[in-house]
Design a protein around this motif. Structure first.
Motif, mmCIF file in Angstrom:
data_model
loop_
_atom_site.group_PDB
_atom_site.id
_atom_site.type_symbol
_atom_site.label_atom_id
_atom_site.label_comp_id
_atom_site.label_asym_id
_atom_site.label_seq_id
_atom_site.Cartn_x
_atom_site.Cartn_y
_atom_site.Cartn_z
ATOM 1 N N UNK A 51 0.827 -1.215 0.000
ATOM 2 C CA UNK A 51 0.000 0.000 0.000
ATOM 3 C C UNK A 51 0.858 1.260 0.000
ATOM 4 N N UNK A 52 2.018 1.203 0.642
ATOM 5 C CA UNK A 52 2.907 2.364 0.729
ATOM 6 C C UNK A 52 3.819 2.504 -0.490
ATOM 7 N N UNK A 53 3.821 1.493 -1.356
ATOM 8 C CA UNK A 53 4.692 1.541 -2.527
ATOM 9 C C UNK A 53 6.164 1.340 -2.189
ATOM 10 N N UNK A 54 6.452 0.613 -1.104
ATOM 11 C CA UNK A 54 7.830 0.421 -0.654
ATOM 12 C C UNK A 54 8.416 -0.945 -0.991
ATOM 13 N N UNK A 55 7.649 -1.805 -1.636
ATOM 14 C CA UNK A 55 8.131 -3.152 -1.934
ATOM 15 C C UNK A 55 9.388 -3.106 -2.798
#
Length: 181
Positions: free
Chosen positions: A67-71
């Motif tokens: 959801x945070x776009x941190x993958x």
């Protein structure tokens, strides 16, 4: 050391269903990593994200990273040290907290919280235990207390140390860290 206001609320079925629907739950356990095995880390075979997902106890963290776009960032070169809260740690947050954080309009707050769990560089337990604090990716510092063979990060207990990944190390914690608390 910072103190935290922590109230316990049950983990919602909806959040678990969301994590499962995203395909982030994996039934594979961390082979060879038990509390007490920290002195003998195994050879890393996957990056931080894949290692956490394979563990099966970080489904909420994986959903939050997505959801945070941190993958992609945590799958990058690194190295990173991640203080990874378990699903139980997320479940202990006040009711509705995780669901609110996963909403697109709260992405900035979610990123701030998640990056507060990451320290740039590779810090195995032997190195973490010698620190009083560490600067996180979001720019804030976490307090570190090591005593009697135990380590606490901002009041969260490290329950498993030195889970190795190709691009860093994961230390499992029992509480979600909140910046500015």
């Amino acid at each position: 050391m910072n103190t935290r206001n922590r109230s316990i609320a049950p983990f919602t079925v909806r959040l678990l269903a969301t994590a499962l629907a995203l395909g982030l739950a994996a039934p594979v356990a961390l082979a060879g990593h038990h509390e007490g095995d920290a002195a003998k880390p195994s050879q890393a075979k996957a990056d931080i994200v894949d290692t956490a997902v394979a563990a099966g106890q970080f489904n909420t963290l994986a959903a939050a990273l997505t959801a945070a776009g941190l993958v992609d960032t945590l799958k990058g070169k690194g190295p990173f040290t991640v203080f990874a809260p378990t699903d139980e740690a997320f479940a202990a947050l006040p009711a509705g907290t995780v669901e609110d954080l996963l909403k697109p309009e709260n992405k900035d707050k979610l990123v701030a919280i998640l990056t507060y769990h990451v320290v740039p560089g590779r810090y195995p337990a032997s190195r973490v235990g010698g620190l009083d604090e560490a600067t996180t990716v979001n720019g804030d510092t976490v307090d570190i207390v090591a005593a009697n063979g135990a380590v606490m990060i901002d009041g969260a207990n490290v329950v498993m140390a030195d889970v190795t990944a190709t691009n860093g190390v994961i230390h499992v914690i029992d509480t979600v860290l909140m910046p500015g608390s």
